[in-house]
Design an enzyme around this catalytic site. Sequence first.
Site, short mmCIF file in Angstrom:
data_model
loop_
_atom_site.label_atom_id
_atom_site.label_comp_id
_atom_site.label_asym_id
_atom_site.label_seq_id
_atom_site.Cartn_x
_atom_site.Cartn_y
_atom_site.Cartn_z
CB SER A 153 -0.91 0.01 1.23
OG SER A 153 -1.58 1.25 1.35
CE1 TYR A 166 -3.71 -1.90 5.12
CE2 TYR A 166 -3.06 0.31 4.41
CZ TYR A 166 -3.60 -0.94 4.12
OH TYR A 166 -4.02 -1.21 2.84
CE LYS A 170 -1.65 -3.89 2.99
NZ LYS A 170 -1.90 -5.21 2.35
#
Length: 305
Positions: A153, A166, A170
């Site tokens: 991401s 997150y 990622k």
Amino acid sequence: MTVSLTGKVALVTGAARGVGREVALEFARAGAAVVVNDLGVPLEGGEAADLTAAEAVAADIVAAGGKAIANGDSVASWDGAHAMVRAALDAFGRIDCVVNNAGNLRDVLFHKMEEADFDAVIGVHLKGTFNVSRAAAPHFKAQNGGAYVHMTSTSGLIGNFGQANYSAAKLGIAALSKAIALDMQRFNVRSNAVAPFAWTRMVSSIPASTPEQAKRVEGLKKLVPEKIAPFVVGLCADEAAHVTGQIFAVRNNEIFLFSQPRPIRSAHASEGWTPTSVVERALPMLEHDFYPLHRSADVFTWDPA
């Protein structure tokens, strides 16, 4: 030339909805048999698993003349990851492609983030990617071939607010992908990472409380998961066997190749460095090339094509 994956078997995690669903359907259209894996729980957790959505995707594939089974094992579990790979082997006799797409969110500002918030996201995204990839690795090695695609991401590659867990997961996935590519190159196994831009459950919680936020959300809603799937499936085709260790992004009709960290500027002192000389000489020499605290939206400022 028409790319075909007839005779191949693909395992797609988080495949009940959004990007994962479209990837599973695209694999089937290309002729591959598909293991549609999804734990079937809400993004924020707290409810029991439900295999219904994964079964529906598998049923759609079969109804269209393809081959598919649903699987509800958890990527966060070592045993679960091995079980889903075993399901592919039991049902179809082999495994050729693994798409690590399963995900969850626990968005919160870093100074308010709890250990459970961090562990939950790392456990699904980073550990889950390791678990499933590792479960498939002996089979890829034995057959001298295989393809991994891992979802990264721009939250990790560039940055974002309220997503320390997150973002860490990622960016870790991008590094893990490169490590897999290096370790398994001798077995003709390739590994690539893809950052998908798509309006799915994973991003539908983005706030839209200000005019600027609302405008961004309206733009994001134009990013459909169907546009991600052809690139992912193309990476797994035999014709792309030479592509490995790369980081890509897909945003509707745009495909991006991302840079990877390399030295861009240096400072040297023959006598060595002291804290004072670092502050007085080294940092001023380097700061011209410092990166600003950009977020993903600060870099991707134009409307998707």
